[in-house]
Design a protein around this motif. Structure first.
Motif, PDB file in Angstrom:
ATOM      1  N   LEU A  30      36.299  40.978  33.779  1.00 11.66           N
ATOM      2  CA  LEU A  30      35.908  41.325  32.423  1.00 11.66           C
ATOM      3  C   LEU A  30      35.613  42.811  32.277  1.00 11.66           C
ATOM      4  N   GLU A  31      34.935  43.360  33.270  1.00  8.94           N
ATOM      5  CA  GLU A  31      34.479  44.747  33.151  1.00  8.94           C
ATOM      6  C   GLU A  31      35.484  45.766  33.671  1.00  8.94           C
ATOM      7  N   ARG A  32      36.183  45.409  34.760  1.00  9.53           N
ATOM      8  CA  ARG A  32      37.074  46.392  35.379  1.00  9.53           C
ATOM      9  C   ARG A  32      38.523  45.922  35.494  1.00  9.53           C
ATOM     10  N   ASN A  33      38.838  44.733  35.036  1.00  6.57           N
ATOM     11  CA  ASN A  33      40.189  44.195  35.161  1.00  6.57           C
ATOM     12  C   ASN A  33      40.660  44.185  36.621  1.00  6.57           C
ATOM     13  N   ILE A  34      39.747  43.850  37.520  1.00  5.34           N
ATOM     14  CA  ILE A  34      40.031  43.785  38.953  1.00  5.34           C
ATOM     15  C   ILE A  34      39.910  42.335  39.402  1.00  5.34           C
ATOM     16  N   LEU A  35      40.936  41.865  40.070  1.00  3.84           N
ATOM     17  CA  LEU A  35      40.923  40.512  40.602  1.00  3.84           C
ATOM     18  C   LEU A  35      40.558  40.561  42.075  1.00  3.84           C
ATOM     19  N   LEU A  36      39.410  39.976  42.423  1.00  7.10           N
ATOM     20  CA  LEU A  36      38.979  39.908  43.814  1.00  7.10           C
ATOM     21  C   LEU A  36      39.692  38.761  44.512  1.00  7.10           C
ATOM     22  N   ARG A  37      40.425  39.065  45.557  1.00 11.64           N
ATOM     23  CA  ARG A  37      41.132  38.042  46.337  1.00 11.64           C
ATOM     24  C   ARG A  37      40.236  37.626  47.504  1.00 11.64           C
ATOM     25  N   GLY A  38      39.637  36.468  47.383  1.00 11.73           N
ATOM     26  CA  GLY A  38      38.693  36.005  48.389  1.00 11.73           C
ATOM     27  C   GLY A  38      39.381  35.477  49.632  1.00 11.73           C
ATOM     28  N   ILE A  39      38.791  35.746  50.798  1.00 14.93           N
ATOM     29  CA  ILE A  39      39.222  35.164  52.069  1.00 14.93           C
ATOM     30  C   ILE A  39      38.427  33.879  52.247  1.00 14.93           C
ATOM     31  N   ALA A  40      39.091  32.725  52.157  1.00  8.47           N
ATOM     32  CA  ALA A  40      38.396  31.436  52.056  1.00  8.47           C
ATOM     33  C   ALA A  40      38.712  30.536  53.247  1.00  8.47           C
ATOM     34  N   HIS A  41      37.878  29.533  53.399  1.00  8.69           N
ATOM     35  CA  HIS A  41      38.058  28.548  54.475  1.00  8.69           C
ATOM     36  C   HIS A  41      39.314  27.714  54.212  1.00  8.69           C
ATOM     37  N   PRO A  42      40.097  27.374  55.248  1.00 11.56           N
ATOM     38  CA  PRO A  42      41.318  26.579  55.049  1.00 11.56           C
ATOM     39  C   PRO A  42      41.082  25.213  54.421  1.00 11.56           C
ATOM     40  N   MET A  43      39.871  24.676  54.505  1.00 14.92           N
ATOM     41  CA  MET A  43      39.592  23.359  53.933  1.00 14.92           C
ATOM     42  C   MET A  43      39.818  23.336  52.423  1.00 14.92           C
ATOM     43  N   LEU A  44      39.826  24.513  51.775  1.00 13.29           N
ATOM     44  CA  LEU A  44      40.054  24.589  50.347  1.00 13.29           C
ATOM     45  C   LEU A  44      41.531  24.494  49.987  1.00 13.29           C
ATOM     46  N   PHE A  45      42.407  24.560  50.991  1.00 13.50           N
ATOM     47  CA  PHE A  45      43.833  24.658  50.723  1.00 13.50           C
ATOM     48  C   PHE A  45      44.642  23.480  51.243  1.00 13.50           C
ATOM     49  N   VAL A  96      41.821  31.990  55.305  1.00  9.36           N
ATOM     50  CA  VAL A  96      41.527  33.054  56.247  1.00  9.36           C
ATOM     51  C   VAL A  96      42.537  33.052  57.384  1.00  9.36           C
ATOM     52  N   SER A  97      43.144  34.211  57.612  1.00  5.99           N
ATOM     53  CA  SER A  97      44.054  34.428  58.738  1.00  5.99           C
ATOM     54  C   SER A  97      44.355  35.911  58.803  1.00  5.99           C
ATOM     55  N   ALA A  98      44.699  36.375  59.977  1.00  5.60           N
ATOM     56  CA  ALA A  98      45.041  37.790  60.138  1.00  5.60           C
ATOM     57  C   ALA A  98      46.286  38.137  59.331  1.00  5.60           C
ATOM     58  N   LYS A  99      47.241  37.215  59.269  1.00  6.37           N
ATOM     59  CA  LYS A  99      48.478  37.470  58.525  1.00  6.37           C
ATOM     60  C   LYS A  99      48.195  37.660  57.040  1.00  6.37           C
ATOM     61  N   ASN A 100      47.377  36.781  56.446  1.00  7.51           N
ATOM     62  CA  ASN A 100      47.075  36.902  55.023  1.00  7.51           C
ATOM     63  C   ASN A 100      46.276  38.165  54.731  1.00  7.51           C
ATOM     64  N   PHE A 101      45.353  38.511  55.627  1.00  7.59           N
ATOM     65  CA  PHE A 101      44.571  39.723  55.416  1.00  7.59           C
ATOM     66  C   PHE A 101      45.482  40.949  55.493  1.00  7.59           C
ATOM     67  N   TYR A 102      46.405  40.947  56.422  1.00  3.27           N
ATOM     68  CA  TYR A 102      47.353  42.062  56.555  1.00  3.27           C
ATOM     69  C   TYR A 102      48.163  42.225  55.264  1.00  3.27           C
ATOM     70  N   ARG A 103      48.630  41.117  54.712  1.00  2.00           N
ATOM     71  CA  ARG A 103      49.439  41.179  53.498  1.00  2.00           C
ATOM     72  C   ARG A 103      48.628  41.659  52.302  1.00  2.00           C
ATOM     73  N   LEU A 104      47.364  41.239  52.224  1.00  2.00           N
ATOM     74  CA  LEU A 104      46.517  41.707  51.132  1.00  2.00           C
ATOM     75  C   LEU A 104      46.268  43.204  51.221  1.00  2.00           C
ATOM     76  N   MET A 105      46.013  43.683  52.419  1.00  2.00           N
ATOM     77  CA  MET A 105      45.796  45.111  52.596  1.00  2.00           C
ATOM     78  C   MET A 105      47.063  45.907  52.285  1.00  2.00           C
ATOM     79  N   LEU A 138      35.323  39.634  51.466  1.00  6.11           N
ATOM     80  CA  LEU A 138      35.159  39.087  52.817  1.00  6.11           C
ATOM     81  C   LEU A 138      33.692  38.789  53.092  1.00  6.11           C
ATOM     82  N   TYR A 139      33.432  37.579  53.596  1.00  3.28           N
ATOM     83  CA  TYR A 139      32.100  37.177  54.031  1.00  3.28           C
ATOM     84  C   TYR A 139      32.168  36.862  55.525  1.00  3.28           C
ATOM     85  N   PRO A 140      31.770  37.794  56.392  1.00  6.58           N
ATOM     86  CA  PRO A 140      31.859  37.533  57.833  1.00  6.58           C
ATOM     87  C   PRO A 140      31.038  36.338  58.284  1.00  6.58           C
TER      88      PRO A 140
END
Length: 696
Positions: free
Chosen positions: A464-479, A504-513, A521-523
């Motif tokens: 709403l404020e910045r037109n930025i979509l946060l792409r969350g790194i989530a647990h696989p149980m959601l997918f 969550v995976s290294a491959k998905n994080f690499y692609r997002l970056m 990210l929530y460690p």
């Protein structure tokens, strides 16, 4: 690491409960996300072209000169307000069907609707297989949106055609094989309902090596349990128009009284709902002759016999179906026991999910509250290649989709009255999110409060404020479900996937970056969100760095942030330790944990403790959420380890937070926030921000 808060939000609000859309829902504030555009089309069988225009996207295209990088393609399906108002209705279906059957004859054939000519060159093929009507216009209300991301082709079965079920299967099979040989690396979607669902299952069983994705609405595989199974002999004795019209009307109306009462309970105006239902009934009554032409007595009897053979054929071959399947089940289907059948098929098919639509009738795609594109996106069923790419295949939420999500979670913002503070590059702390960099890649690193509920108001506020979509790194149980595990209903997590979360995976994080995204990210992950008594604001971080080095490789800006408030307005009374002492809860925890995909199996310490459970808490007093986003940390040409990152977070968070927000921090083997001792909020600031909450 898991965005548990969005998961809880989805389960509580049930964003994708389908019902009639009222006039009030169309007056929501428009969020300026993406601009509409058309792209050139490429079809194997038809030559249709359109011009391409420039657009903005959450994920930018990478230069083709980048070594080892794939070209990220984005299809913007944002609809303008004019386009949104032009969505076709039931009347359009009747008008087009009337024209199509006027000189109906010949054999079954394929056609592409005129409004489906503009799509992306890399769009997958979507074949629509009709139900009892056979016209092929069952997706009329969805053509405009489907055309943005699919190459749509529909099957038309003439009224007087008497092609057998196996003949129809061979016709569809020929089309599927032809398209697969032309574009073998792209999936072929089979969207079907009723009779068409049996056809799709038969084709999938006969072609297990072809990449098929099936979306089946109210499959007729349960025809043997239908009342029509026993009434077929009686239908032959009834007058022609009574037979066809009574059947069609019962299929298409659903439960009008239930819909009216449901909208009243939701607080909507009764008059618009009654007017809409009256208009639909008037429209249907004016097109009774068209219904009679679509399903005359002889055709109806033939279709029912066809359903009988189709159901038996498909059921006998379910074991051979390997295709990815999404089954849509109506709760008010007056022809078939669709919900019961959906659950049965989900257990029988290896890659199957279901979605329930409690207030819908048999013709699900004809109802105003159903959006097929949103369903596909929410279920993560849209892909352009052999495997789903959560970055390049992601289609950002449209304005109506975001408004629907924002409306359903508005209760959270009203209760918590969130205050967000950010830090600009010069170190100045400001109210709001103006200090957040617009250009990515940006990595937000934070900690979970109880159940991770801090995520719910945060992600919509960024849009709403910045037109930025946060792409969350989530647990696989959601997918997805655990391989060889018991199928779980994943429909409650559709909101998470629609808003761009990735497993969550290294491959998905690499692609997002690499796509310059804003990543959340929530460690601490599950262990941090499902903490126990006495662990308020305690961090459970891994001993070894995980994604920081990769973020530095792309020169990402790292923004540490913290949130306070939730752990002070709720008190745990039944945590994990308490539940493990109760046999019922203990068995449930062990069962759900065994069915969940395990993460950090090679890690040590509490962060590796991924015991799934539901902590029970009691609210204290109305409170407020506070978010503080630290100064962006530049990582270009820099590599960070855990020992370097934690002091930076410690340096940024305390002592500089406005509104006199103070922390006591202690580092004792792990970073731990022990308490908040002071939270003074100026009354004028409180009133200006929100009146729904109060200071702690």
């Amino acid at each position: 690491m898991a965005t548990i808060g969005v998961c809880i939000s989805a389960a509580l609000s049930q964003v994708f409960r389908q019902d009639m859309v009222s006039a009030a829902s169309r007056k929501l504030k428009r969020n300026p996300l993406l601009k509409p555009f058309a792209v050139s089309t490429e079809q194997p069988s038809t030559a249709a072209t359109a011009t391409a225009t420039e657009t903005r996207s959450f994920v930018k295209k990478k230069s083709s000169s980048d070594e080892g990088a794939e070209r990220i393609r984005r299809v913007d399906v944002e609809e303008s307000e004019n386009e949104e108002g032009k969505r076709k209705s039931l009347k359009d279906y009747f008008d087009e069907a009337k024209e199509m059957i006027r000189s109906d004859g010949g054999q079954p054939r394929w056609f592409s609707p005129l409004e489906c000519g503009s799509h992306s060159p890399d769009s997958p093929l979507l074949l629509y297989l009709p139900g009892l009507d056979g016209v092929g216009l069952g997706l009329t209300m969805h053509h405009q949106r489907l055309a943005k991301i699919f190459n749509v082709c529909c099957l038309h079965i003439p009224v007087k055609d008497r092609t057998s079920f196996t003949g129809l299967v061979k016709l569809i099979e020929q089309k599927v094989r032809s398209e697969n040989s032309h574009l073998p690396k792209r999936p072929i979607y089979l969207v079907a309902e009723s009779l068409g669902a049996c056809l799709a299952l038969a084709v999938a069983a006969r072609n297990p090596d072809i990449d098929l994705v099936m979306i089946l609405a109210n499959p007729a595989t349960s025809f043997s349990k239908s009342v029509l199974q026993q009434t077929i002999p009686l239908l032959g004795l009834m007058p022609d128009q009574v037979t066809s019209l009574s059947c069609m009307l019962s299929l298409m109306t659903g439960d009008p009284l239930k819909i009216v009462m449901h909208n009243v309970v939701k607080g909507l105006s009764l008059q618009p709902t009654v007017e809409e239902l009256s208009q639909n009934l008037v429209t249907m009554s004016s097109y009774l002759p068209v219904l009679a032409d679509i399903l005359p007595k002889e055709t109806l009897l033939w279709k029912l016999e066809l359903l009988q053979s189709a159901s038996a054929y498909a059921n006998a071959r379910l074991h051979a179906v390997k295709a990815e399947t999404l089954i849509l089940c109506s709760g008010k289907d007056q022809l078939l026991p669709s919900q019961e059948e959906g659950q049965r098929l989900c257990r029988a098919l290896p890659k199957c999910q279901t979605r329930m639509f409690e207030n819908s009738g048999h013709f699900l795609f004809m109802e105003d509250g159903v959006d097929l594109v949103t369903i596909i996106k929410g279920a993560s069923f849209y892909r352009r290649g052999k495997n789903l790419d959560y970055v390049s295949d992601f289609v950002p939420p449209t304005t109506p989709e975001f408004n629907k999500v924002h409306k359903d979670i508005s209760w959270m913002s009203a209760v918590t009255s969130p205050v967000m503070l950010s830090t600009s590059e010069d170190g100045k702390i400001v109210r709001g999110l103006s200090g957040i960099p617009s250009e990515g890649p940006v990595l937000f690193v934070g900690y979970h409060m109880l159940l991770g509920l801090e995520v719910i108001p945060m992600i919509p506020q960024f849009m709403l404020e910045r037109n930025i979509l946060l792409r969350g790194i989530a647990h696989p149980m959601l997918f997805f479900n655990k391989p060889q595990g018991r199928p779980r209903d994943l429909g409650g997590f559709d909101t998470v996937r629609l808003m761009g979360a990735v497993p969550v995976s290294a491959k998905n994080f690499y692609r997002l970056m690499s796509s310059k995204s804003h990543v959340l990210l929530y460690p601490g992950g599950v262990r941090e969100a499902l903490h126990r008594k006495g662990e308020e604001y305690k961090l459970f971080w891994p001993e070894q760095s995980e994604f920081v080095r990769m973020a530095a490789r792309f020169g990402a800006k790292i923004i540490p942030f913290g949130a306070v408030g939730e752990d002070d307005i709720a008190e745990l009374f039944l945590d994990y330790n308490d539940q493990m002492k109760i046999p019922y809860f203990k068995s449930w925890i062990e069962k759900i944990t065994a069915e969940s995909i395990s993460l950090r199996t090679d890690a040590s310490g509490e962060v590796a403790n991924q015991q799934m459970h539901w902590p029970y808490a009691l609210p204290k007093v109305p409170g407020r959420f506070y978010y503080f986003f630290g100064k962006p940390i530049e990582t270009e040409a820099t590599s960070f380890s855990k020992s370097q990152l934690l002091p930076l977070i410690l340096k940024l968070l305390p002592d500089q937070v406005p509104l006199s927000l103070s922390y006591i921090l202690k580092f004792n083997g792990r970073l731990q926030i022990l308490a908040m001792i002071q939270l003074e909020v100026d009354s004028s600031e409180l009133d200006n921000s929100s009146t729904a909450g109060s200071a702690l």
